[in-house]
Design a protein around this motif. Structure first.
Motif, mmCIF file in Angstrom:
data_model
loop_
_atom_site.group_PDB
_atom_site.id
_atom_site.type_symbol
_atom_site.label_atom_id
_atom_site.label_comp_id
_atom_site.label_asym_id
_atom_site.label_seq_id
_atom_site.Cartn_x
_atom_site.Cartn_y
_atom_site.Cartn_z
ATOM 1 N N TRP A 110 -3.760 1.320 -1.060
ATOM 2 C CA TRP A 110 -3.848 2.434 -0.110
ATOM 3 C C TRP A 110 -5.312 2.820 0.101
ATOM 4 N N ARG A 111 -6.024 2.954 -1.000
ATOM 5 C CA ARG A 111 -7.431 3.357 -0.940
ATOM 6 C C ARG A 111 -8.267 2.360 -0.130
ATOM 7 N N GLN A 123 0.820 -1.217 0.000
ATOM 8 C CA GLN A 123 0.000 0.000 0.000
ATOM 9 C C GLN A 123 0.852 1.264 0.000
ATOM 10 N N GLU A 179 -6.888 2.264 3.754
ATOM 11 C CA GLU A 179 -7.235 3.480 4.504
ATOM 12 C C GLU A 179 -8.691 3.418 4.950
ATOM 13 N N ASP A 213 -1.648 2.519 -5.301
ATOM 14 C CA ASP A 213 -2.690 3.457 -4.886
ATOM 15 C C ASP A 213 -3.992 2.770 -4.479
ATOM 16 N N GLU A 214 -4.403 1.759 -5.220
ATOM 17 C CA GLU A 214 -5.698 1.145 -4.924
ATOM 18 C C GLU A 214 -5.668 0.382 -3.602
ATOM 19 N N TYR A 261 -6.873 8.896 1.834
ATOM 20 C CA TYR A 261 -6.583 8.674 0.424
ATOM 21 C C TYR A 261 -6.918 9.944 -0.362
ATOM 22 N N TYR A 262 -6.016 10.349 -1.193
ATOM 23 C CA TYR A 262 -6.243 11.531 -2.026
ATOM 24 C C TYR A 262 -5.457 11.376 -3.314
ATOM 25 N N ARG A 295 2.532 8.077 4.014
ATOM 26 C CA ARG A 295 2.141 6.790 3.446
ATOM 27 C C ARG A 295 3.351 5.882 3.213
#
Length: 465
Positions: A148-149, A141, A152, A145-146, A342-343, A401
């Motif tokens: 992480w999304r 993560q 989170e 990105d996904e 997540y951003y 992150r």
């Protein structure tokens, strides 16, 4: 209870099969995860099982296997992490031990095949193809990105840290020996197929990792194949092992884990120090010295045991009558080490306040509430006076992150604010309201009201409606 092995149609005994209670055949349906809310994400992850059913029947109790016939979901899972992703990741500077482990299960033992220093994709691929080694990638993560999304949102849902590891295993090989973990585990099968065997726990809800000898764990309670799009959950303490069968393509799965050191026992240890601190302020008996030479005794004396038992009853009585259950470290540790929100785009959006400046006549609203904790504790910067309590507002908006779940590399101090205890009621008003007028805050002066909301706005914790 799990089913025993049952006779097949030819009269011969088959191997263990997943019991009906844990195996759910999902019909094809919507395949995109729901990121609208933490609860929506979790329910879409375990679909078609409902969240209420999951926590009532499976959580911390028994495994759940969800096998799905959904090509779109399988494709989405495959996008989370592929073997080929290792090439670009290695070019960013990955290191053996920290980021990557190379290992193989040989005669029931884990054989680590790591090199020193940086991991190079060609070497990883060589060990993978020639030595039939499993590649374990730590905390993907940080880069994907996904994931992480997903993680989170899961940290918001569970209120606990959520880590992950990817395991890529070639055909005809096994990476790890039978073992159990100290975390709740969700397996997402990403590429290829993997053969799993689960065994009854020897230590239910275990608090530590342990390898188990295969001759001591008996026959599997459940045995099955995972395919892309499938999900497997099992509680901490569940003994398990997995291999990629010969003749198939490699297998890739991600293990998403949570609830490490997050038990009632941990919470009791965390809260009791604050409870003792508060009670001792009012109870002179708790401030009285222990008997001379008590610390030199080989065994605790009967008098000391009786006295401690009495103090514990006093603490229990006090606890029954309080609403201010204090967490001294668990809240802070969680918010300090979790993922930031997540951003996409510029990170400064989470660290630079925007919108109108709050004034006395403003209406304000808390934002990113799932990433903020409010707690009360002793002043961490006391003066010469007796130690006073303060209100702490900790948040994860500025967390990094890239070091999530990386042990010694993690943050050492949380981000946040501290306020006098007199501000607690006003802060609770902000927390418990969808929106509130600044002038209605329970503080004695307008200056204090404006100062409070300006501090929160500067940390990007509130915005003006």
């Amino acid at each position: 209870m799990p089913k025993k092995a049952k006779p097949a149609g030819n009269g011969k005994e088959e191997g263990p099969v997943p019991c009906k209670q844990v195996k759910v055949k999902a019909a094809a349906g919507p395949s995109i995860l729901n990121f609208d809310s933490p609860s929506g994400l979790f329910e879409s992850l375990i679909s078609p099982i409902k969240t209420e059913t999951f926590f009532k029947e499976f959580w911390e109790q028994k495994p759940l296997l969800i096998q799905r016939d959904d090509p779109a979901l399988a494709t989405y899972y495959q996008s989370l992490f592929r073997l080929t992703d290792l090439k670009s990741l290695c070019s960013r500077g990955m290191y053996y031990g920290r980021d990557v482990n190379v290992c193989r299960c040989v005669n029931g033992k884990k054989k680590v095949l790591n090199k020193d220093g940086k991991a190079h994709f060609l070497q990883l691929r060589k060990d993978f193809d020639q030595k039939r080694a499993t590649i374990q990638f730590h905390q993907p993560q940080r880069f994907k990105d996904e994931l992480w999304r997903i993680q989170e949102k899961l940290e918001c849902f569970f209120g606990s840290l959520v880590g992950s590891n990817v395991y890529i295993t070639p055909a005809g090989s096994q990476g790890l020996p039978p073992h159990y973990d100290d975390v709740e585990v969700f397996i997402l099968q990403l590429e290829g197929e993997k053969h799993w065997r689960l065994y009854h726990p020897t230590v239910p809800l275990a608090r530590e990792y342990s390898v188990e000898a295969e001759d001591k764990i008996g026959r599997p309670a459940h045995e099955f194949m995972l395919k892309p799009g499938d999900l497997l959950y099992f509680p901490r303490g569940t003994i398990h092992q997995a291999d990629t069968p010969p003749g198939l393509a490699h297998s890739t799965h991600v293990t998403i884990s949570t609830y490490q050191n997050n038990s009632w026992g941990d919470f009791l240890l965390d809260t009791i120090s604050g409870l003792v601190f508060d009670t001792a302020k009012e109870d002179v008996e708790l401030r009285a010295g222990i008997p001379r030479q008590l610390l030199l005794q080989v065994e605790t004396t009967t008098v000391a045991t009786r006295q401690l038992s009495g103090f514990l009853r006093t603490l229990a009585d006090r606890l029954e009558g309080t609403k201010e259950l204090l967490s001294s470290d668990m809240k802070k540790d969680f918010v300090m080490h979790r993922l930031p929100p997540y951003y996409m785009g510029d990170r400064t959006a989470l660290s630079t306040p925007g919108g109108k400046l709050p004034r006395l006549d403003s209406i304000v609203r808390l934002q990113l509430k799932d990433h903020i904790v409010l707690t009360v504790g002793p002043d961490q910067n006391p003066s010469d006076k007796a130690q006073e309590k303060m209100v702490y507002v900790y948040h994860s908006l500025k967390n990094r992150r890239d070091i999530h779940m990386m042990g010694n590399e993690e943050e050492t101090e949380p981000h946040g604010l501290r306020f006098p205890l007199s501000h607690l009621d006003a802060l609770k008003q902000i927390w418990n309201s969808s929106a509130i007028s600044v002038k209605d805050l329970k503080l004695p002066t307008d200056e204090e009201k404006e100062s409070l909301v300006l501090s929160l706005w500067t940390e990007c914790l509130i915005h003006v409606v």
